[in-house]
Design a protein around this motif. Structure first.
Motif, PDB file in Angstrom:
ATOM      1  N   ARG A  23      40.972  44.525  41.351  1.00 21.38           N
ATOM      2  CA  ARG A  23      40.426  43.234  40.948  1.00 21.38           C
ATOM      3  C   ARG A  23      39.701  43.408  39.630  1.00 21.38           C
ATOM      4  N   TRP A  25      38.196  40.909  37.787  1.00 27.27           N
ATOM      5  CA  TRP A  25      36.946  40.157  37.808  1.00 27.27           C
ATOM      6  C   TRP A  25      37.067  38.975  38.758  1.00 27.27           C
ATOM      7  N   ARG A  26      35.922  38.439  39.079  1.00 28.40           N
ATOM      8  CA  ARG A  26      35.831  37.250  39.917  1.00 28.40           C
ATOM      9  C   ARG A  26      34.753  36.353  39.334  1.00 28.40           C
ATOM     10  N   GLY A 315      38.536  39.479  48.506  1.00 28.01           N
ATOM     11  CA  GLY A 315      37.995  38.135  48.481  1.00 28.01           C
ATOM     12  C   GLY A 315      38.904  37.165  49.217  1.00 28.01           C
ATOM     13  N   SER A 332      42.960  30.728  41.953  1.00 21.69           N
ATOM     14  CA  SER A 332      41.771  29.884  41.970  1.00 21.69           C
ATOM     15  C   SER A 332      41.886  28.913  43.128  1.00 21.69           C
ATOM     16  N   ARG A 341      36.247  29.293  42.875  1.00 17.65           N
ATOM     17  CA  ARG A 341      36.143  30.637  42.324  1.00 17.65           C
ATOM     18  C   ARG A 341      37.524  31.162  41.889  1.00 17.65           C
ATOM     19  N   THR A 342      37.555  31.831  40.736  1.00 25.09           N
ATOM     20  CA  THR A 342      38.781  32.434  40.217  1.00 25.09           C
ATOM     21  C   THR A 342      38.739  33.938  40.440  1.00 25.09           C
ATOM     22  N   ARG A 343      39.866  34.503  40.918  1.00 29.17           N
ATOM     23  CA  ARG A 343      40.000  35.936  41.106  1.00 29.17           C
ATOM     24  C   ARG A 343      41.200  36.416  40.300  1.00 29.17           C
TER      25      ARG A 343
END
Length: 348
Positions: A23, A25-26, A315, A332, A341-343
């Protein structure tokens, strides 16, 4: 429309069965009102771009650092987003939804590297049919505006427009009087959902060819109530979620149905555990299915539905929108509870 299929080893390199891709970023959760629900995403070599009702925001693909923001003018809102970003340019449709019966809307093309407007033009609204974030009357993508325009006297006409000029590429009138609601799900290839009138009316998907002639009709299989909202095309195969008619069956997981794009013939079904909601994406000739609660990724061979890789996704994101490019996937979530929230993940 189709890209060369990557070798199967592309998905297996240096991974074990359920290893989680990295990952990158989140994002932080946002306030969760309707302006924060994602309408679409684009991924480029350098940026992840998230489109919302009141803004388009770009973030550096590796870190999530903000790069630029574009906002529609005045009280206008974005209601339609192109499914792809040809040559690094994304297109949005926006208008003032507080104005009573606006005669025109506007299409704007954005350079995803800089956020600058490449071109922008007005479009007569009446040729687009219903518009709005959830209307389903139009779709953007593949260098096309795809519309379903209903007239009380002449019925519904499917229409393909050039997004840059507004010129009509072709029209396809629907002659069946038993067709009720029509929604355009995909612009390239042109795929429309036709809902039948009456208690025995069954939903079906209509695929329209490049010349405006009917290419295929996809019938909803028995035992299912409707098609899902997400679909993707890879290797001449259309993959779409199937929602069971039996509500108890919906708790048992996701079902993806695959159909031959040229004939409409059913090819295979794939089932995954968890939630019945799934996001289907196409990348490098393969199908990616984000399922369970947005925490699982399965890579399927479009030819036979065989699973070639499975991954955990850190997540959660119920009912996610997604975009994939290169070795990056961005997700998202549409639900207010998740805060939009965007991952962003890299799997190689």
């Amino acid at each position: 429309m189709y890209e060369d299929k990557a070798p199967e080893s592309y998905w297996r390199r240096s991974w074990w069965r359920l290893r989680s891709p990295r990952r990158l970023w989140r994002s932080q959760p946002v306030k969760g009102d309707r302006t924060d629900r994602p309408l679409g995403l684009w991924v480029t070599d350098d940026a992840v771009v998230v489109v919302r009702l009141d803004r388009v925001q770009a973030f550096r693909v590796t870190t999530g650092v903000p790069l630029w923001t574009w906002r529609p003018p005045g009280e206008e809102v974005v209601v339609l987003v192109s499914a792809d970003a040809r040559d690094g340019v994304g297109v949005v449709l926006h208008y003032d939804d507080g104005e009573r019966s606006p005669a025109r809307v506007r299409l704007t093309a954005l350079d995803l590297g800089s956020g600058k407007v490449t071109w922008s033009r007005k479009q007569d609204r009446e040729r687009l049919g219903p518009i709005g974030a959830r209307s389903g009357g139009s779709a953007l993508g593949g260098g096309r505006v795809a519309t379903a325009d209903h007239h009380w006297e002449h019925g519904t006409t499917l229409r393909a427009l050039d997004p840059r000029t507004g010129a009509t590429e072709w029209e396809h009138p629907l002659a069946d009087p038993r067709v009720g609601r029509v929604a355009v799900l995909l612009a390239e290839p042109f795929v429309a959902l036709l809902e039948g009138r009456g208690a025995r009316g069954r939903p079906r998907l209509l695929v329209v060819g490049e010349d405006g002639a009917e290419a295929a009709t996809i019938t909803l299989p028995q035992g299912y109530e409707r098609f899902g909202e997400r679909l993707a095309v890879a290797g001449g195969v259309l993959a779409v979620g199937l929602v069971p008619a039996d509500t108890d069956e919906r708790d048992k997981g996701t079902t993806i149905g695959a159909f031959d794009l040229s004939s409409g013939r059913p090819l295979w079904e794939w089932r995954g555990k968890g939630s019945s909601y799934a996001t289907v994406l196409a990348l490098r000739g393969w199908l990616l299915v984000v399922h369970r609660y947005g925490d699982r990724l399965s890579v399927l061979d479009p030819a036979d539905g065989r699973v070639v890789a499975r991954r955990r996704l850190r997540g959660y994101g119920f009912h996610s929108r997604g975009s994939a490019y290169g070795d990056v996937i961005a997700l998202s979530c549409e639900t207010v509870e998740d805060g939009g929230r965007t991952r962003v993940f890299r799997w190689s």
